[in-house]
Scaffold this motif. Structure first.
Motif, PDB file in Angstrom:
ATOM      1  N   PRO A   1      30.681  42.372   1.771  1.00  0.00           N
ATOM      2  CA  PRO A   1      30.056  43.591   1.254  1.00  0.00           C
ATOM      3  C   PRO A   1      28.531  43.496   1.317  1.00  0.00           C
ATOM      4  O   PRO A   1      27.989  42.443   1.612  1.00  0.00           O
ATOM      5  CB  PRO A   1      30.532  43.610  -0.199  1.00  0.00           C
ATOM      6  N   GLN A   2      27.876  44.582   1.006  1.00  0.00           N
ATOM      7  CA  GLN A   2      26.421  44.594   0.979  1.00  0.00           C
ATOM      8  C   GLN A   2      25.917  43.816  -0.231  1.00  0.00           C
ATOM      9  O   GLN A   2      24.889  43.147  -0.175  1.00  0.00           O
ATOM     10  CB  GLN A   2      25.934  46.036   0.921  1.00  0.00           C
ATOM     11  N   SER A   3      26.634  43.932  -1.348  1.00  0.00           N
ATOM     12  CA  SER A   3      26.286  43.176  -2.544  1.00  0.00           C
ATOM     13  C   SER A   3      27.556  42.727  -3.244  1.00  0.00           C
ATOM     14  O   SER A   3      28.617  43.350  -3.089  1.00  0.00           O
ATOM     15  CB  SER A   3      25.402  44.009  -3.479  1.00  0.00           C
ATOM     16  N   LEU A   4      27.427  41.651  -3.998  1.00  0.00           N
ATOM     17  CA  LEU A   4      28.600  41.021  -4.599  1.00  0.00           C
ATOM     18  C   LEU A   4      28.201  40.393  -5.924  1.00  0.00           C
ATOM     19  O   LEU A   4      27.186  39.678  -5.997  1.00  0.00           O
ATOM     20  CB  LEU A   4      29.130  39.949  -3.640  1.00  0.00           C
ATOM     21  N   ILE A   5      28.971  40.681  -6.955  1.00  0.00           N
ATOM     22  CA  ILE A   5      28.743  40.052  -8.261  1.00  0.00           C
ATOM     23  C   ILE A   5      29.989  39.245  -8.610  1.00  0.00           C
ATOM     24  O   ILE A   5      31.110  39.782  -8.601  1.00  0.00           O
ATOM     25  CB  ILE A   5      28.463  41.105  -9.352  1.00  0.00           C
ATOM     26  N   VAL A   6      29.782  37.976  -8.906  1.00  0.00           N
ATOM     27  CA  VAL A   6      30.889  37.065  -9.180  1.00  0.00           C
ATOM     28  C   VAL A   6      30.609  36.316 -10.476  1.00  0.00           C
ATOM     29  O   VAL A   6      29.459  35.949 -10.764  1.00  0.00           O
ATOM     30  CB  VAL A   6      31.064  36.079  -8.008  1.00  0.00           C
ATOM     31  N   GLN A   7      31.660  36.104 -11.224  1.00  0.00           N
ATOM     32  CA  GLN A   7      31.536  35.312 -12.462  1.00  0.00           C
ATOM     33  C   GLN A   7      31.383  33.831 -12.085  1.00  0.00           C
ATOM     34  O   GLN A   7      31.960  33.353 -11.094  1.00  0.00           O
ATOM     35  CB  GLN A   7      32.799  35.483 -13.286  1.00  0.00           C
ATOM     36  N   LYS A   8      30.619  33.121 -12.889  1.00  0.00           N
ATOM     37  CA  LYS A   8      30.481  31.677 -12.700  1.00  0.00           C
ATOM     38  C   LYS A   8      31.857  31.015 -12.645  1.00  0.00           C
ATOM     39  O   LYS A   8      32.729  31.304 -13.482  1.00  0.00           O
ATOM     40  CB  LYS A   8      29.664  31.074 -13.847  1.00  0.00           C
ATOM     41  N   GLY A   9      32.052  30.157 -11.643  1.00  0.00           N
ATOM     42  CA  GLY A   9      33.338  29.496 -11.473  1.00  0.00           C
ATOM     43  C   GLY A   9      34.290  30.228 -10.542  1.00  0.00           C
ATOM     44  O   GLY A   9      35.310  29.677 -10.122  1.00  0.00           O
TER      45      GLY A   9
END
Lengths: 114, 116
Positions: B8-16
């Motif tokens: 994707p153009q941007s991605l937000i992921v939780q730690k781990g």
């Protein structure tokens, strides 16, 4: 060992003015590359020097852009006259061999034409 | 044909968590696929690379998966950490000789944010 250094870090100029970007490669690196990233788009190849000679300048957008590499050391990229669409981040990279995939990049010059 | 697509153009992921970035290309002459990592205020830096004769390459928490028939490749970041927050570029090139490569074609980049 010093990395690839670019000057200035930022430049804001008016449309029609001239701007000169400078790149100091890693000492001993014969290969020097210029790239440009327009906002949010891909990083695009501009040209490749081997020492003082232009090996590939197929990415230069038009004749308003002039790149030089004096004595095979530092390089300059001049934009004259600048247009709005020239805004972006200009990266320089250098490598010992023509393995440009493993070239070391400078921090970039952010050019804004207003 | 020289284009490399990236999502994707941007991605937000939780730690781990696992971060996955996908890329695709058209030019079957490409034979070298590097990934670059760029932190704010810095230039891109080579992270990991793969050739099409292997389907997977792993270096620490970073893995490239390559599907030659589909002309797709992806970067997986396992156990993502806040320090992995950066822009990631996939790219492609052609090896011209033992010591030279053709110009690098970059994808548009993915901005990854790993939140604690």
């Amino acid at each position: 060992e010093a990395g690839v250094t670019q000057f200035p870090s930022h430049s804001v100029i008016e449309k029609g003015q001239t701007v000169t970007l400078r790149c100091d490669p890693i000492s001993g690196h014969d290969n020097l590359y210029w790239y440009r990233r327009v906002m949010g788009k891909e990083i695009k190849f501009l040209l490749h020097f081997v020492k003082e000679s232009k090996q590939d300048e197929s990415g230069m957008p038009n004749n308003r852009f002039l790149a030089e590499r004096t004595g095979g050391t530092y390089s300059t990229l001049k934009v004259q006259p600048a247009e709005l669409e020239d805004s972006g981040v200009y990266f320089c990279a250098s490598s010992q061999w023509a393995v440009n995939t493993e070239a070391f990049f400078g921090q970039g010059t952010r050019l804004t034409v207003v | 044909q020289q284009q490399v697509k990236q999502s994707p153009q941007s991605l937000i992921v939780q730690k781990g968590g696992i971060s996955i970035i996908n890329c695709a290309y058209e030019n079957t002459a490409f034979d070298y696929f590097p990934w670059y990592q760029q932190f704010p205020g810095k230039g891109p830096a080579l992270l990991i690379a793969i050739r099409p004769d292997v389907s997977e390459k792993k270096e620490g928490r970073f893995t490239i998966s390559f599907n030659k028939s589909a002309k797709q490749f992806s970067l997986h970041i396992m156990d993502s950490q806040p320090g992995d927050s950066a822009t990631y570029f996939c790219a492609a090139s052609i090896q011209l000789s033992k010591t030279s490569y053709d110009k690098v074609i970059f994808g548009p980049g993915t901005s990854l944010s790993v939140i604690p």
